[in-house]
Design a protein around this motif. Structure first.
Motif, mmCIF file in Angstrom:
data_model
loop_
_atom_site.group_PDB
_atom_site.id
_atom_site.type_symbol
_atom_site.label_atom_id
_atom_site.label_comp_id
_atom_site.label_asym_id
_atom_site.label_seq_id
_atom_site.Cartn_x
_atom_site.Cartn_y
_atom_site.Cartn_z
ATOM 1 N N ALA A 284 0.734 -1.381 0.064
ATOM 2 C CA ALA A 284 0.095 0.169 -0.104
ATOM 3 C C ALA A 284 0.725 1.172 0.094
ATOM 4 N N VAL A 285 2.091 1.187 0.680
ATOM 5 C CA VAL A 285 3.105 2.417 0.486
ATOM 6 C C VAL A 285 3.357 2.923 -0.832
ATOM 7 N N ASN A 286 3.627 1.676 -1.696
ATOM 8 C CA ASN A 286 4.101 2.290 -3.113
ATOM 9 C C ASN A 286 3.686 1.125 -4.152
ATOM 10 N N PRO A 287 2.146 1.251 -4.505
ATOM 11 C CA PRO A 287 1.968 0.124 -5.236
ATOM 12 C C PRO A 287 2.221 0.171 -6.491
ATOM 13 N N LEU A 288 2.494 1.308 -7.074
ATOM 14 C CA LEU A 288 3.126 1.491 -8.312
ATOM 15 C C LEU A 288 4.549 0.702 -8.755
ATOM 16 N N ALA A 289 5.316 0.733 -7.836
ATOM 17 C CA ALA A 289 6.526 0.044 -7.877
ATOM 18 C C ALA A 289 6.364 -1.544 -8.101
ATOM 19 N N PHE A 290 5.350 -2.037 -7.213
ATOM 20 C CA PHE A 290 5.029 -3.494 -7.420
ATOM 21 C C PHE A 290 4.306 -3.673 -8.555
ATOM 22 N N ARG A 291 3.378 -2.746 -9.028
ATOM 23 C CA ARG A 291 2.828 -2.896 -10.416
ATOM 24 C C ARG A 291 3.938 -3.041 -11.527
ATOM 25 N N LEU A 292 4.927 -2.241 -11.615
ATOM 26 C CA LEU A 292 6.009 -2.010 -12.595
ATOM 27 C C LEU A 292 6.746 -3.714 -12.510
#
Length: 559
Positions: A92-100
């Motif tokens: 939840a802190v950085n979902p975009l990083a995990f999406r990439l």
């Protein structure tokens, strides 16, 4: 596995009782998909930091190297790993990083205890954003229900017969099924009542019996008084639990006990009491300690008697030798209760039993009675008629009543003055077992149940409970002086309720032997048809109505 491999779905939800082997199933799926080159990477999402490490260790034994120290800002992981383990909060802190990362590789995402994705809106949104591009998603949970109506990402919801969207699992393996397969232990719930005394903020002194009909505030105050380490209730219950642990260790030498506390101050106080009772210092696990995971692992591998924890060992943590528990927390949602009980049901060999000591308060007794029921996550409740047009508003009111409010600050400050514990009853397999009248802690009547052997089959446990109850009743009847012929003995209310409960439990047991339906499910069906609370707190009229209904079922089935 057969269902998963045959259907090869993108999303799969497996609902299985704690101890059923969800971790083994998920890692076997991961190994199969990696071996077939269907996926290249694995991402495991777990509720806590400790569970990340536990998953990584289990995956390592399965030949799948997982990095449990990966952080969103880290970028690439070492090439030695084929996957990472993270927490829901971390995603939840950085979902975009995990999406990439998920887009870069064909990824299998394992969502452990997926109901946590609805804990906060940011968690659910983060999980959806991060893993929407995943090649495969495998969701696992042992408690497929929540008290709110936040939808869980990647879970399929279908309307039931009343139009309420409910979660639909691809595979379900409940406690009752697992118990029949000897995968989990039978659980004996040891309920303790007693007299509580406290002073309100207004200066009024209140005396009440734990489990009696009380207001919401009084129930909360009575429970907090019982759990106060300075009173007599907690020391008495801890002493009884330690006796039970000693009895279990006769047959299971490494059996351990766990006390689940509300806060750190209480946990330390309980640990001090246990040290004086057992002569051995317990392991104390506090969630903000860096060494918490190491302490749990060490306790899991040694043979010490007790561990005291604040919520941290309530879910997913694997300590198979835990056999005795004390539920000493004010947290009482069905979800948390099921997670807590799940720590004790993991079977290692046939015949092991689990015992959970709890306060005799209605909602906890109701949770214990409904252990065998399977639940789905419902997004709302049905509108049954035109008079129910305020259903949505009522849901908000119920939610407000369930939580803390401004008025709680006015009513909530109180001083616990004292408490006494008495043994109330044993709940097992949807039935209740106990002795008539007040049973004092340390008495022979209490030892009838604390002394049950630690190695018994479920049917043997039930038979032994009935035998000890009936033998004690026969002794009491023989010792009772004969009443004169012209005297009419008055039956007290609690004796009348006890007789009706025994009659109902006997009929439910007979129905179980006739139909194979679990006791808890039958009790739940009777409640649904007749209304009212659990049998433990039902009125005489409600009990009679249920007795009449189950007799009617028997007659119709016979005819």
């Amino acid at each position: 596995m057969e269902k998963y491999l045959a259907e090869s779905p993108r999303d799969f939800l497996a609902v299985a009782t704690p101890g059923a082997g969800k971790t083994t199933f998920a890692l076997t799926v991961a190994a199969e998909l990696l071996g077939r080159r269907i996926v290249d990477r694995v991402t495991i999402v777990a509720p806590t930091e400790h569970l990340k490490i536990q998953w990584a260790e289990a995956a390592g034994r399965a030949g799948i190297p997982i990095d449990p120290t990966y952080a969103a800002g880290q970028g690439k992981a070492s090439k030695d790993f084929v996957g990472i383990a993270v927490t829901y909060a971390g995603v939840a802190v950085n979902p975009l990083a995990f999406r990439l990362r998920t887009e870069r590789f064909k990824t299998l995402v394992i969502l452990d205890e997926v109901h946590h994705a609805g804990d906060a809106l940011s968690w659910g949104d983060g999980i959806r954003e991060a893993f929407d591009p995943a090649h495969r998603r495998l969701a696992l949970t042992g408690t497929p229900f929540r008290s709110d109506i936040n939808p869980i990402p990647f879970v399929r919801y279908l309307p039931d017969e009343e139009g309420v969207p409910r979660s639909e699992a691809d595979f379900t393996y409940g406690y009752a099924h697992a118990l029949a397969d000897h995968v989990v232990r039978p659980v004996l719930f040891m309920a303790y009542s007693g007299e509580m005394q406290w002073r309100t903020r207004a200066g009024d002194e209140i005396v009440a019996r734990l489990g009696e009909p009380l207001t919401k505030d009084q129930h909360a105050h009575a429970l907090r008084t019982a759990l106060d380490p300075q009173g007599a209730w907690m020391p008495s219950v801890l002493q009884a639990a330690d006796k039970r642990l000693s009895e279990v260790r006769r047959h299971v030498p490494d059996a351990g006990g766990l006390v689940i506390a509300s806060d750190q101050e209480s946990a330390r106080a309980y640990a001090k009491l246990l040290r004086s009772i057992s002569g051995e210092a317990p392991t104390v696990v506090l969630s903000d300690e860096k060494a918490a995971s190491k302490k749990i692992s060490k306790f899991s591998e040694d043979t010490s008697r007790w561990m005291v924890a604040v919520r941290m060992v309530s879910e997913g943590v694997d300590v198979p030798r835990l056999a005795v528990g004390v539920y000493a927390t004010t947290t009482s949602t069905p979800l948390f209760f099921a997670q807590a009980v799940g720590r004790f049901v993991r079977a290692r060999k046939r015949g092991e039993t689990a015992s959970v000591f709890l306060p005799s308060v209605p909602h906890l007794l109701e949770h214990a009675s409904a252990l065998e029921m399977e639940r789905d996550h419902a997004l709302g409740r049905p509108v049954r008629d035109e008079g129910d047009i305020f259903a949505a508003e009522q849901g908000l009111i119920d939610q407000a009543n369930a939580g803390e409010g401004a008025s709680d600050d006015l009513l909530g400050n109180f001083e616990a003055l004292g408490s006494q514990a008495t043994f109330d009853r044993v709940l097992y397999d949807g039935g209740e077992f106990g002795h008539a009248g007040e049973v004092h802690v340390g008495s022979e009547e209490e030892m009838d149940f604390l002394g049950i052997p630690g190695l018994l089959e479920p049917d043997q446990v039930r038979d032994l409970l009935r035998t000890r109850q009936s033998e004690r009743a026969a002794k009491q009847k023989a010792a009772k002086p004969t009443m004169p012929a012209d005297t009419v003995e008055q039956v007290t209310t609690h004796e009348q309720l006890a007789v009706l409960r025994r009659e109902l439990n006997g009929l439910v047991a007979a129905w179980h032997h006739r139909t194979g339906q679990a006791h808890g499910i039958t009790h739940a069906e009777l409640r649904k048809k007749c209304g009212g609370p659990a049998a433990a707190v039902a009125t005489a009229d409600q009990l009679r109505q249920r007795i009449d209904m189950i007799r009617d079922w028997a007659l119709r089935r016979t005819s």
